[in-house]
Design a protein around this motif. Structure first.
Motif, PDB file in Angstrom:
ATOM      1  N   LYS A   5       0.868  -1.175   0.000  1.00 54.12           N
ATOM      2  CA  LYS A   5       0.000   0.000   0.000  1.00 54.12           C
ATOM      3  C   LYS A   5       0.904   1.224   0.000  1.00 54.12           C
ATOM      4  O   LYS A   5       2.035   1.178   0.476  1.00 54.12           O
ATOM      5  CB  LYS A   5      -0.898   0.043   1.247  1.00 54.12           C
ATOM      6  N   ARG A   6       0.392   2.332  -0.540  1.00 51.53           N
ATOM      7  CA  ARG A   6       1.195   3.549  -0.637  1.00 51.53           C
ATOM      8  C   ARG A   6       0.483   4.695   0.050  1.00 51.53           C
ATOM      9  O   ARG A   6      -0.729   4.820  -0.051  1.00 51.53           O
ATOM     10  CB  ARG A   6       1.428   3.908  -2.107  1.00 51.53           C
ATOM     11  N   ILE A   7       1.255   5.531   0.734  1.00 51.67           N
ATOM     12  CA  ILE A   7       0.722   6.754   1.335  1.00 51.67           C
ATOM     13  C   ILE A   7       1.234   7.926   0.517  1.00 51.67           C
ATOM     14  O   ILE A   7       2.438   8.059   0.293  1.00 51.67           O
ATOM     15  CB  ILE A   7       1.143   6.896   2.810  1.00 51.67           C
ATOM     16  N   LEU A   8       0.285   8.749   0.057  1.00 48.97           N
ATOM     17  CA  LEU A   8       0.612   9.945  -0.711  1.00 48.97           C
ATOM     18  C   LEU A   8       0.091  11.164   0.033  1.00 48.97           C
ATOM     19  O   LEU A   8      -0.960  11.104   0.673  1.00 48.97           O
ATOM     20  CB  LEU A   8      -0.037   9.894  -2.100  1.00 48.97           C
ATOM     21  N   VAL A   9       0.836  12.249  -0.042  1.00 46.86           N
ATOM     22  CA  VAL A   9       0.422  13.531   0.542  1.00 46.86           C
ATOM     23  C   VAL A   9       0.595  14.612  -0.511  1.00 46.86           C
ATOM     24  O   VAL A   9       1.310  14.431  -1.490  1.00 46.86           O
ATOM     25  CB  VAL A   9       1.242  13.889   1.814  1.00 46.86           C
ATOM     26  N   LEU A  10      -0.062  15.730  -0.296  1.00 46.22           N
ATOM     27  CA  LEU A  10       0.098  16.860  -1.209  1.00 46.22           C
ATOM     28  C   LEU A  10       1.538  17.345  -1.188  1.00 46.22           C
ATOM     29  O   LEU A  10       2.189  17.349  -0.132  1.00 46.22           O
ATOM     30  CB  LEU A  10      -0.838  18.003  -0.817  1.00 46.22           C
ATOM     31  N   GLN A  11       2.013  17.765  -2.337  1.00 44.49           N
ATOM     32  CA  GLN A  11       3.379  18.283  -2.448  1.00 44.49           C
ATOM     33  C   GLN A  11       3.635  19.379  -1.411  1.00 44.49           C
ATOM     34  O   GLN A  11       4.703  19.428  -0.799  1.00 44.49           O
ATOM     35  CB  GLN A  11       3.604  18.829  -3.862  1.00 44.49           C
ATOM     36  N   ASP A  12       2.643  20.243  -1.187  1.00 45.69           N
ATOM     37  CA  ASP A  12       2.792  21.348  -0.228  1.00 45.69           C
ATOM     38  C   ASP A  12       2.986  20.869   1.208  1.00 45.69           C
ATOM     39  O   ASP A  12       3.537  21.590   2.037  1.00 45.69           O
ATOM     40  CB  ASP A  12       1.567  22.269  -0.275  1.00 45.69           C
ATOM     41  N   ASP A  13       2.502  19.658   1.521  1.00 47.12           N
ATOM     42  CA  ASP A  13       2.584  19.123   2.887  1.00 47.12           C
ATOM     43  C   ASP A  13       3.734  18.146   3.073  1.00 47.12           C
ATOM     44  O   ASP A  13       3.893  17.560   4.154  1.00 47.12           O
ATOM     45  CB  ASP A  13       1.276  18.407   3.250  1.00 47.12           C
ATOM     46  N   LEU A  14       4.535  17.964   2.049  1.00 43.90           N
ATOM     47  CA  LEU A  14       5.567  16.930   2.056  1.00 43.90           C
ATOM     48  C   LEU A  14       6.545  17.055   3.223  1.00 43.90           C
ATOM     49  O   LEU A  14       6.765  16.100   3.962  1.00 43.90           O
ATOM     50  CB  LEU A  14       6.317  16.935   0.725  1.00 43.90           C
ATOM     51  N   GLU A  15       7.139  18.214   3.404  1.00 46.99           N
ATOM     52  CA  GLU A  15       8.146  18.368   4.465  1.00 46.99           C
ATOM     53  C   GLU A  15       7.545  18.203   5.856  1.00 46.99           C
ATOM     54  O   GLU A  15       8.152  17.583   6.733  1.00 46.99           O
ATOM     55  CB  GLU A  15       8.867  19.701   4.324  1.00 46.99           C
ATOM     56  N   GLU A  16       6.346  18.753   6.063  1.00 43.85           N
ATOM     57  CA  GLU A  16       5.694  18.598   7.373  1.00 43.85           C
ATOM     58  C   GLU A  16       5.373  17.128   7.635  1.00 43.85           C
ATOM     59  O   GLU A  16       5.576  16.626   8.739  1.00 43.85           O
ATOM     60  CB  GLU A  16       4.410  19.436   7.425  1.00 43.85           C
ATOM     61  N   ALA A  17       4.895  16.420   6.618  1.00 47.04           N
ATOM     62  CA  ALA A  17       4.576  15.000   6.767  1.00 47.04           C
ATOM     63  C   ALA A  17       5.835  14.191   7.081  1.00 47.04           C
ATOM     64  O   ALA A  17       5.833  13.346   7.984  1.00 47.04           O
ATOM     65  CB  ALA A  17       3.915  14.477   5.493  1.00 47.04           C
ATOM     66  N   ARG A  18       6.911  14.466   6.360  1.00 49.24           N
ATOM     67  CA  ARG A  18       8.178  13.765   6.624  1.00 49.24           C
ATOM     68  C   ARG A  18       8.658  14.013   8.055  1.00 49.24           C
ATOM     69  O   ARG A  18       9.110  13.108   8.742  1.00 49.24           O
ATOM     70  CB  ARG A  18       9.252  14.214   5.637  1.00 49.24           C
ATOM     71  N   SER A  19       8.549  15.252   8.493  1.00 52.38           N
ATOM     72  CA  SER A  19       8.976  15.609   9.840  1.00 52.38           C
ATOM     73  C   SER A  19       8.157  14.868  10.902  1.00 52.38           C
ATOM     74  O   SER A  19       8.710  14.334  11.862  1.00 52.38           O
ATOM     75  CB  SER A  19       8.856  17.126  10.021  1.00 52.38           C
ATOM     76  N   LEU A  20       6.847  14.828  10.716  1.00 54.71           N
ATOM     77  CA  LEU A  20       5.978  14.122  11.668  1.00 54.71           C
ATOM     78  C   LEU A  20       6.309  12.632  11.721  1.00 54.71           C
ATOM     79  O   LEU A  20       6.341  12.033  12.804  1.00 54.71           O
ATOM     80  CB  LEU A  20       4.513  14.309  11.293  1.00 54.71           C
ATOM     81  N   ILE A  21       6.549  12.040  10.566  1.00 59.00           N
ATOM     82  CA  ILE A  21       6.866  10.610  10.518  1.00 59.00           C
ATOM     83  C   ILE A  21       8.205  10.335  11.199  1.00 59.00           C
ATOM     84  O   ILE A  21       8.345   9.361  11.953  1.00 59.00           O
ATOM     85  CB  ILE A  21       6.835  10.110   9.057  1.00 59.00           C
ATOM     86  N   ARG A  22       9.190  11.196  10.982  1.00 60.31           N
ATOM     87  CA  ARG A  22      10.489  11.043  11.664  1.00 60.31           C
ATOM     88  C   ARG A  22      10.323  11.167  13.182  1.00 60.31           C
ATOM     89  O   ARG A  22      10.884  10.376  13.936  1.00 60.31           O
ATOM     90  CB  ARG A  22      11.479  12.079  11.163  1.00 60.31           C
TER      91      ARG A  22
END
Length: 117
Positions: free
Chosen positions: A89-106
């Motif tokens: 399965k794949r998780i996709l996010v909006l390009q605009d939210d990419l850095e915030e999403a990466r930070s939260l996951i880290r």
């Protein structure tokens, strides 16, 4: 005996299964394409790909709680294949939210799940 309309029927032949699998994959691809290339829409970026349903559920909840729009792609394919885990399965996010999403996951300790990190 005709199946009840709401009843899910199992394929009786390998060709039926293959046809159902291909339809599920096509539906998932169309859904992803529609969300990423629709008129006036913003592009989405794949950030995680995994077979672990627990990780998918946790990350979806984590990101949605932070008001980040999430698309979990390929869930239809996994339902058709019997939840064997053959298709990730794949998780996709909006390009605009990419850095915030990466930070939260880290910060959640799952940075190893990130693609291209």
């Amino acid at each position: 005996m005709k199946p009840v309309p709401d009843q899910v029927t199992k394929p009786h032949h390998r060709a039926d299964f293959d046809s159902m699998l291909l339809r599920g994959m096509a539906l998932s691809m169309l859904q992803s394409k529609r969300l990423t290339q629709g008129k006036g829409s913003k592009p989405m970026v794949e950030i995680v790909r995994t077979n672990d349903l627990v990780v998918i559920g946790f990350l979806q909840s984590l990101l949605e709680d932070a008001n980040i729009h999430v698309l979990v792609a390929d869930m239809h394919v996994s339902a058709i294949e019997g939840m064997m885990g053959a298709f990730p399965k794949r998780i996709l996010v909006l390009q605009d939210d990419l850095e915030e999403a990466r930070s939260l996951i880290r910060e959640a300790g799952l940075g190893a799940e990130l693609l291209h990190d």
